[in-house]
Design an enzyme around this catalytic site. Structure first.
Site, PDB file in Angstrom:
ATOM      1  CG  LEU A  75      -1.981  -1.155   1.164  1.00 50.03           C
ATOM      2  CD1 LEU A  75      -2.871  -1.115   2.384  1.00 50.03           C
ATOM      3  CD2 LEU A  75      -2.803  -1.155  -0.114  1.00 50.03           C
ATOM      4  CB  CYS A  76       4.474   1.939  -0.108  1.00 50.42           C
ATOM      5  SG  CYS A  76       4.929   1.700   1.599  1.00 50.42           S
ATOM      6  CG  HIS A  77       1.149   6.685  -2.241  1.00 51.21           C
ATOM      7  ND1 HIS A  77       0.805   6.584  -0.916  1.00 51.21           N
ATOM      8  CD2 HIS A  77       0.019   6.976  -2.915  1.00 51.21           C
ATOM      9  CE1 HIS A  77      -0.492   6.806  -0.790  1.00 51.21           C
ATOM     10  NE2 HIS A  77      -0.991   7.045  -1.979  1.00 51.21           N
ATOM     11  CG  ASP A 126      23.347 -12.726   1.630  1.00 47.02           C
ATOM     12  OD1 ASP A 126      23.066 -13.936   1.734  1.00 47.02           O
ATOM     13  OD2 ASP A 126      23.842 -12.231   0.601  1.00 47.02           O
TER      14      ASP A 126
END
Length: 148
Positions: A75-77, A126
């Site tokens: 839901l991020c723009h 990592d």
């Protein structure tokens, strides 16, 4: 407590409509830390890990990930970022990551700053996982939010 911004009246997820908001300079800063074993920290500081320069690769990963936040968090723009800064510094027990994200827009860049720090630290993880099984990522947080 205020109403959640990403839900409608029925509690269903929605994207926030920012179309009517004023365009402003938006800045967000975030930080986090990863605890490393002393031997791992020595390898990072001396740039002796087989995967390469941990701090530089993590910095680039953080910058790149900030630009991809809207594809990672539903839901991020999609925001055009003016600048992303990521800095990684070693300390006595690991690596601290700091980000600053800036844009001219209608919505803030907090998620981009947090994503930059998170991915930078995950990249350290990592690159060091072959030699350190006890790493702990901690204290990822927003440290500042500015609207001008």
């Amino acid at each position: 407590m205020e109403k959640l911004t990403h839900t409608d009246n029925k509690g269903k997820a929605v994207m926030v409509d920012v179309g009517d908001k004023e365009i402003q300079t938006r800045i967000a800063k975030a930080s986090g830390h990863i605890i490393l074993a002393a031997g791992t920290l020595k390898l990072v500081n001396e740039n002796l890990l087989k995967k390469g320069d941990v701090l530089t690769v993590a910095q680039i990963a953080g910058i790149s990930s900030a630009k991809q936040t809207s594809t990672l968090i539903p839901l991020c723009h999609n925001i055009v970022l003016d600048n992303v800064k990521v800095e990684l510094l070693t300390d006595d027990n690991g690596v601290s990551a700091f980000s600053e994200v800036r844009c001219e827009g209608r919505t803030g860049v907090e998620m981009e700053a947090l994503t930059a720090v998170s991915i930078a630290l995950l990249t350290v993880y990592d690159m060091c996982k072959a030699v350190d099984k006890g790493m702990i990522i901690e204290n990822i947080r927003l440290t500042e939010k500015i609207k001008q």
